[in-house]
Design a protein around this motif. Structure first.
Motif, PDB file in Angstrom:
ATOM      1  N   UNK A 146      34.642  43.271  36.248  1.00  0.00           N
ATOM      2  CA  UNK A 146      35.161  42.625  37.475  1.00  0.00           C
ATOM      3  C   UNK A 146      35.797  41.272  37.174  1.00  0.00           C
ATOM      4  N   UNK A 147      36.920  41.012  37.823  1.00  0.00           N
ATOM      5  CA  UNK A 147      37.621  39.736  37.723  1.00  0.00           C
ATOM      6  C   UNK A 147      37.969  39.249  39.119  1.00  0.00           C
ATOM      7  N   UNK A 148      38.393  37.981  39.215  1.00  0.00           N
ATOM      8  CA  UNK A 148      38.692  37.410  40.522  1.00  0.00           C
ATOM      9  C   UNK A 148      39.813  38.161  41.236  1.00  0.00           C
ATOM     10  N   UNK A 149      40.787  38.651  40.458  1.00  0.00           N
ATOM     11  CA  UNK A 149      41.944  39.313  41.071  1.00  0.00           C
ATOM     12  C   UNK A 149      41.886  40.836  40.928  1.00  0.00           C
ATOM     13  N   UNK A 150      40.713  41.378  40.612  1.00  0.00           N
ATOM     14  CA  UNK A 150      40.581  42.823  40.466  1.00  0.00           C
ATOM     15  C   UNK A 150      39.572  43.184  39.399  1.00  0.00           C
TER      16      UNK A 150
END
Length: 245
Positions: A146-150
């Motif tokens: 998981x990342x902040x933008x997806x």
């Protein structure tokens, strides 16, 4: 498997009880000697290079079990703590104890402790001085990060090991890159349960296919294909070593 042991206990009655239990219920254990305090125990340990197992009481005159282990240094034997105080359990775990027995000693638990140590020593002896060849990973799986933008998709086979960092996890890849993810190590232990990953320590999850060597010592350790050495908790040894037969 034959196990050479010593008993470190300041109470003679307790030493005699444990010795009699071992003789009757654990005939594979040979008691090489007894010690009533830290100094006697240190001398016994240093004079027995072929020592496999130490039954160790926590509270003793002029020091305790943890003082003794610190003074021994590099430890090539397994430790079974025997005590009447359950509040030492966490300290024993941190000292890489193989087992924790409460007084009065349960015969069933004693047998389990000895069997566990015998299993570890058998597997360690089979792997001693061997360089392990990494196995081909049969699971061509992927995992999402998981990342902040997806999210990012990575191959599980690219992961060398994962390291806990509070509520975060550091993921180390075979490309010399590191990913910091806002998930716990337990999350990745579950997510990678169908791949060849083993929890070897409360802070480490390793890709077993990247293990090239096992190192005996205090708790033991594994060397990964990139040269990284990671400590193995005593409670995790048996599970890890079962991958290599």
């Amino acid at each position: 498997m034959k196990l050479n042991s010593i008993i470190v206990e300041d109470e003679e009655t307790s030493r005699d009880i444990l010795k009699n239990y071992l003789k009757k219920y654990c005939p594979n254990v040979s008691v090489l000697g007894e010690a009533a305090n830290v100094e006697e125990a240190l001398l016994l340990i240093r004079n027995n290079d072929d020592l496999d197992l130490v039954f160790l009481d926590v509270e003793m005159p002029y020091g305790n079990a943890f003082d003794l282990l610190d003074r021994v240094g590099d430890i090539n034997f397994e430790t079974v703590f025997v005590t009447a105080y359950n509040h030492y359990a966490i300290d024993a775990l941190n000292a890489h104890a193989s087992y924790y027995l409460m007084k009065p000693i349960s015969i069933d638990e004693l047998i389990k402790a000895v069997d566990y140590v015998a299993e570890i020593k058998t597997k360690e002896d089979a792997l001693q001085d061997q360089v392990l060849t990494p196995k081909t990973n049969g699971v061509n799986g992927k995992i999402t990060i998981p990342q902040l933008d997806g999210f990012e998709v990575i191959n599980t086979s690219d992961i060398l090991y994962c390291k806990a960092d509070d509520n975060y996890t550091e993921i180390y890849l075979n490309t010399n890159k590191k990913k910091l993810v806002s998930k716990t190590l337990k999350y990745f232990e579950d997510a990678l349960s169908n791949a060849s990953f083993a929890r070897v320590h409360k802070s480490y999850l390793v890709n077993v296919n990247e293990v090239v060597k096992y190192v005996k010592g205090k708790g033991g350790g594994v060397v990964l294909s990139n040269g990284k050495e990671i400590m193995v908790s005593a409670s995790k040894k048996s599970d890890l070593l079962s991958y290599f037969k």
